[in-house]
Scaffold this active site. Structure first.
Site, PDB file in Angstrom:
ATOM      1  N   ILE A 595       0.926  -1.182  -0.033  1.00 29.25           N
ATOM      2  CA  ILE A 595      -0.151   0.076  -0.165  1.00 29.25           C
ATOM      3  C   ILE A 595       0.971   1.401  -0.052  1.00 29.25           C
ATOM      4  O   ILE A 595       1.912   1.715   0.929  1.00 29.25           O
ATOM      5  CB  ILE A 595      -0.909   0.017   1.315  1.00 29.25           C
ATOM      6  CG1 ILE A 595      -1.965  -1.168   1.426  1.00 29.25           C
ATOM      7  CG2 ILE A 595      -1.740   1.232   1.340  1.00 29.25           C
ATOM      8  CD1 ILE A 595      -2.579  -1.302   0.007  1.00 29.25           C
ATOM      9  N   LYS A 667      -0.394  -3.792  -5.871  1.00 33.68           N
ATOM     10  CA  LYS A 667      -1.510  -4.291  -6.968  1.00 33.68           C
ATOM     11  C   LYS A 667      -2.504  -3.038  -6.954  1.00 33.68           C
ATOM     12  O   LYS A 667      -2.394  -2.093  -6.317  1.00 33.68           O
ATOM     13  CB  LYS A 667      -1.858  -5.516  -6.502  1.00 33.68           C
ATOM     14  CG  LYS A 667      -0.899  -6.689  -6.986  1.00 33.68           C
ATOM     15  CD  LYS A 667      -1.578  -8.336  -6.906  1.00 33.68           C
ATOM     16  CE  LYS A 667      -1.482  -8.567  -5.601  1.00 33.68           C
ATOM     17  NZ  LYS A 667      -1.642  -9.886  -5.432  1.00 33.68           N
ATOM     18  N   GLU A 671     -11.216  -1.112  -7.152  1.00 35.51           N
ATOM     19  CA  GLU A 671     -12.333  -1.833  -7.424  1.00 35.51           C
ATOM     20  C   GLU A 671     -12.694  -2.920  -6.380  1.00 35.51           C
ATOM     21  O   GLU A 671     -13.682  -3.348  -6.287  1.00 35.51           O
ATOM     22  CB  GLU A 671     -12.546  -2.109  -8.780  1.00 35.51           C
ATOM     23  CG  GLU A 671     -12.563  -1.057  -9.650  1.00 35.51           C
ATOM     24  CD  GLU A 671     -12.452  -1.168 -11.099  1.00 35.51           C
ATOM     25  OE1 GLU A 671     -13.357  -0.907 -11.828  1.00 35.51           O
ATOM     26  OE2 GLU A 671     -11.367  -1.989 -11.622  1.00 35.51           O
TER      27      GLU A 671
END
Ligand code: MOS
Length: 710
Positions: A595, A667, A671
């Site tokens: 993150i 990543k 969504e």
């Protein structure tokens, strides 16, 4: 690279947005421009036989009313939605709302008034083909993956199963409804075209416009710094963009067009309704012996939009036999398009509802059932997982939620008149990756500038870019200037598929790293450059990044099974008299690689959960099968969650690092948050009421009709 620094908390795009100085497409100063309004067909089928434009032409301030005959031929490039005005030249009407004329006036309200004066005659209208009656069809050219995939013998697996559950689930038509409606400003200077637009890919728009007007790619400039929400409806190129540029070309003056809120329901896509059947077989210990998932979604008459609802069923759970089948049904409606959490959003509602049904049928706790079916490698392909921390998401989220205090029996938890239900679901999302390039420059005074032709869709990407560049260069992130949203900058691909941090972030990382090397060669260390950068007084590096060779069209790995994961736990309270379902609290844990910016990452996930609550309880664009049109083309009839619908959301990330997705270990996250919540809520409603609702959204009427309330 270091872990996310406190610098990651900044939001450099915030002040401009809060003070109203951020310029959106429709804010482009319109000196000498005409304002355009599209006129749409009022029938879904048939032929246009006459257009009566005299009244509109005579209305105050109107400079032109253009019809199909007035416009040039416009060849379409890839990912451009069908240009219906070209078809309507032959009179063909394919959907209600299809553009049949453009009204230009000296003000938006005047254009809108005049557009209301245009009358059309139609012939040969017929009863529309609707979803429930259309036959299943296979996509002509599957864009993302084969529609059918099989491993093992599903029939044998089901025959050998101790327990079999099989049920059909539906998801509703939904519209994106961004705050900022689509808007385009187009100006021609000779053969050069400048467009200010609200789009998720300025590069794709540039390609579409250069193809349509037969001018060199470099002659088209597209500018889009800010997008007031897109969620997929600004991902591809739609008729209004080409029509605005065409109107400017034909009239010889700039044209500015903004879709009305009503037109946002016909002119830039929607998430199509799906009908899915999931069949699961399990042994006595709850381990899957077979998994079958079939899905059909609505598509337009000429389009092929496929909702890949079955895809996640190939990688979620270990099963010796897997069979998925995906179909579309051609109907008389506008073209659907991806919408936030395409594919897995609708698909995981069905799969995770079915897993909950299996948990009750076998008497195994829903969390435990998922842990027992955790695969070692990709269940369909056998590929290794690039990283998969679903187990940690499940265990930690269950713990934070207090899952162990749940009594499994339906209708067993109550607070006065309210039935309490606790439900959970797993989440997963594809890892789409798109190529990007970036340029990083440092001036002698230490000023750092990053340039990348990407778009800020509301996620806070500029802050992520500044964080990555400053981490590499060891500078103050607040001193990093970020430029974006212009095709004159180094190109990047779509802001879609939750891919921007990976694609753009990796390009910025590569360029900053190269710049750091150059500085090292010059013997410059730290940021005290003064006088040491040579005559030019600055140093810059440009670099790109893209998914490795062999990845598919959307950048998905073919070497690794590469996905993001999560676990969502929801508490609902159901009014036993009125059938009203309220989400009382929600805990969700996610694993999505490293993150980069905890602040914007968290806000992406809470936003996604709000989408999930909308999917489960509110969002339904009802389609009138007789008139062939969406009924409520406004935000009063099409309900989305408001603040009062959203409880405190407990969101966290588990440690994850994906070394294969890109150099950052990150990543996509955007969504993922919109996946799983819908099923977690539906499963909680079952736990509360003992009634299984398999069609979302479940409104009060549906809850009452199912007899879920008393
Ligand atoms: Mo998204 S539906 O990939 O904009």
């Amino acid at each position: 690279m270091n872990t996310a620094s406190p610098a990651g908390l900044r939001r450099p795009d915030g002040p401009a947005k809060l003070t109203g100085t951020a310029r959106y497409a429709a804010d482009t100063p319109a000196h000498g421009a005409a304002y355009a309004i599209l006129v749409g067909a009022t029938v879904p089928t048939g032929r246009l036989t006459a257009l009566h434009t005299e009244a509109a032409r005579g209305a105050p301030g109107v400079s032109a009313v253009l019809t199909a005959e007035d416009l040039p031929d416009m060849p379409l490039g890839p990912l451009v939605q069908p240009l219906p005005m070209r078809r309507s030249r032959n009179g063909a009407i394919d959907y209600e709302g299809q553009p049949i004329a453009i009204v230009l006036a000296d003000g938006w309200e005047r254009a809108r008034y005049a557009a209301g004066l245009v009358r059309a005659d139609y012939a040969d209208t017929r009863r529309p083909v609707v979803f429930d009656e259309a036959p299943d069809a296979v996509e002509r050219e599957p864009l993302l993956s084969p529609p059918d995939e099989t491993k093992g013998d599903v029939a044998a697996g089901l025959a050998a199963a101790h327990t079999v559950v099989s049920a059909t689930y539906t998801t509703a038509d939904r519209h994106h409804s961004p705050m900022e409606p689509s808007a385009t400003y187009a100006r021609w200077d000779g053969d050069r075209l400048t467009v200010h637009d609200s789009v998720q890919s300025i590069g794709l728009t540039q390609l579409a416009l250069s193809t349509a007007f037969g001018v060199p790619f470099e002659s088209v400039r597209v500018i889009c710094p800010f997008i007031g929400g897109g969620f997929g409806c600004k991902g591809y190129v739609w008729p209004h963009q080409l029509l605005t540029a065409a109107a400017a070309k034909v009239t010889g003056r700039p044209v500015k067009l903004a879709l009305t809120r009503t037109q946002m329901f016909t002119s830039c896509g929607h998430q199509p309704t799906t009908r899915q059947t999931v069949t699961l077989g399990a042994d006595a210990r709850g381990r899957l012996t077979a998994l079958r998932h079939t899905s059909a979604n609505a598509a337009s008459l000429h389009g092929d939009h496929a909702e890949g609802a079955t895809e996640a069923s190939t990688w979620m759970y270990a099963s010796p036999a897997i069979e998925v089948r995906r179909r579309i049904r051609h109907t008389d409606r506008p073209e659907p398009t991806p919408m936030r959490a395409p594919h897995q959003g609708p698909g995981m509602f069905a799969l995770e509802s079915a897993m909950d049904e299996l948990a009750y049928a076998t008497g195994i706790d829903p969390v435990e059932l998922r842990l027992r079916n955790e695969p070692e490698t990709d269940p369909l392909t056998g590929r290794p997982f690039s990283s998969r921390e679903l187990r940690a998401c499940l265990l930690r989220a269950a713990d934070r939620f207090g899952w162990r205090d749940r009594t499994p029996e339906p209708r067993s938890m109550r607070d006065g008149d309210e039935l309490i239900g606790w439900g959970m679901a797993a989440a997963t999302m594809d890892t789409f990756r798109f190529a990007a390039t970036a340029r990083v420059r440092v001036d002698a005074d230490g000023h750092v500038r990053v340039e990348c032709g990407t778009q800020e869709i509301g996620t806070g990407l500029p802050g992520v870019i500044a964080t990555i560049a400053s981490d590499v260069l060891g500078t103050d992130p607040d001193a990093v200037e970020v430029r974006f949203g212009d095709t004159e900058l180094p190109p990047a691909w779509m802001t879609a598929g939750s891919s921007a941090t990976m694609g753009v972030g990796s390009a910025v990382y590569a360029a900053a790293t190269e710049l750091k090397e150059k500085l090292k060669e010059l013997g410059v260390s730290g940021m005290g450059f003064a006088g040491s950068l040579g005559a030019a007084g600055f140093l810059e590096a440009e670099a790109g990044w893209g998914p490795e060779e062999g990845s598919d069209l959307a950048g998905r790995s073919r070497t690794y099974s590469m996905h993001t994961y999560g676990a969502v736990f929801a508490e609902v309270r159901v009014d036993d008299e009125l059938g009203l379902v309220r989400v009382a609290r929600c805990t969700a844990g996610y694993a999505a690689g490293r993150i980069i910016n905890p602040l914007t990452a968290r806000s992406q996930m809470t936003g996604g959960l709000a989408w999930g609550i909308g999917q489960a309880l509110l969002e339904n664009s009802r389609f009138d099968g007789y008139f062939g049109r969406f009924v409520s083309k406004n935000l009063a009839g099409y309900t989305v969650p408001v603040n009062a619908d959203i409880p405190e959301l407990d969101v966290f990330f588990v440690d994850d690092h994906d070394p294969h997705a890109g150099p950052l270990g990150a990543k996509g996250i955007g969504e993922l948050g919109a996946v799983g919540a819908g099923a977690a809520i539906a499963n909680a409603v079952f736990h509360a009421t003992g009634k299984r609702l398999r069609d979302v959204p479940m409104g009060i009427a549906e809850v009452m009709a199912a007899g879920a309330a008393r």
